[in-house]
Design an enzyme around this catalytic site. Structure first.
Site, PDB file in Angstrom:
ATOM      1  N   VAL A  81      33.126  19.955 -99.075  1.00  0.00           N
ATOM      2  CA  VAL A  81      33.673  20.203 -97.746  1.00  0.00           C
ATOM      3  C   VAL A  81      34.810  19.232 -97.459  1.00  0.00           C
ATOM      4  O   VAL A  81      34.682  18.023 -97.666  1.00  0.00           O
ATOM      5  CB  VAL A  81      32.573  20.050 -96.666  1.00  0.00           C
ATOM      6  CG1 VAL A  81      33.141  20.224 -95.261  1.00  0.00           C
ATOM      7  CG2 VAL A  81      31.434  21.029 -96.921  1.00  0.00           C
ATOM      8  N   CYS A  82      35.919  19.753 -96.973  1.00  0.00           N
ATOM      9  CA  CYS A  82      37.079  18.956 -96.589  1.00  0.00           C
ATOM     10  C   CYS A  82      37.075  18.833 -95.064  1.00  0.00           C
ATOM     11  O   CYS A  82      37.457  19.747 -94.358  1.00  0.00           O
ATOM     12  CB  CYS A  82      38.355  19.645 -97.068  1.00  0.00           C
ATOM     13  SG  CYS A  82      39.861  18.768 -96.623  1.00  0.00           S
ATOM     14  N   LEU A  83      36.587  17.691 -94.584  1.00  0.00           N
ATOM     15  CA  LEU A  83      36.466  17.435 -93.152  1.00  0.00           C
ATOM     16  C   LEU A  83      36.747  15.957 -92.924  1.00  0.00           C
ATOM     17  O   LEU A  83      36.165  15.099 -93.607  1.00  0.00           O
ATOM     18  CB  LEU A  83      35.050  17.804 -92.686  1.00  0.00           C
ATOM     19  CG  LEU A  83      34.708  17.645 -91.220  1.00  0.00           C
ATOM     20  CD1 LEU A  83      35.571  18.559 -90.349  1.00  0.00           C
ATOM     21  CD2 LEU A  83      33.233  17.971 -90.991  1.00  0.00           C
TER      22      LEU A  83
END
Length: 148
Positions: A81-83
């Site tokens: 996840v890119c957060l």
């Protein structure tokens, strides 16, 4: 993870989440965290998310991954996840809880961040062909049917 601050913090957070979690949320320790959201294109899915906590938690964020190939503009092909709140060099703070991470990921599913794409296909469809993007999201929900 062998103990210390990380283990104690996670035990306390899990206990609190069990008391406060909405009915659509399910969490299994040492397995994965899954949820489905209602009234969105993601409705009906039970999406597996693995959270790996190092012994350095909460100083360092957990690594959060969906299965490889998960379709979303802000999920790398590996499933990571890119957060920003999961990036220790960006917005991670030790005060961020597991619940806040999960709510952040859920919000990201519903409202992708076009300024920080991690996946070419998901990003292009989200930007250029909203109808096809939504169709793919609904198709993916069928790939992960709710079992609760």
């Amino acid at each position: 993870m062998s103990g210390g601050i990380a283990r104690g913090r996670l035990a306390e957070e899990r206990k609190q989440m069990a008391q406060e979690s909405p009915p659509w949320f399910c969490c299994k320790a040492r397995d994965s965290t899954r949820w489905f959201d209602e009234f969105t294109d993601w409705e009906g899915g039970y999406y597996p998310l693995t959270m790996h906590f190092s012994e350095e938690y909460p100083s360092k964020p957990p690594k959060c991954k969906f299965p490889a190939g998960f379709f979303h503009p802000n999920v790398y092909p590996s499933g990571t996840v890119c957060l920003s709140i999961l990036n220790e060099d960006c917005d991670w703070r030790p005060a961020i809880t597991v619940k806040q991470i999960l709510v952040g990921i859920q919000d990201l599913l519903d409202q992708p961040n076009a300024a920080d794409p991690a996946q070419t296909e998901g990003y292009h469809l989200f930007i250029q062909d909203t109808a096809e993007y939504k169709r793919r999201v609904r198709l993916q929900a069928k790939q992960y049917p709710a079992t609760i």
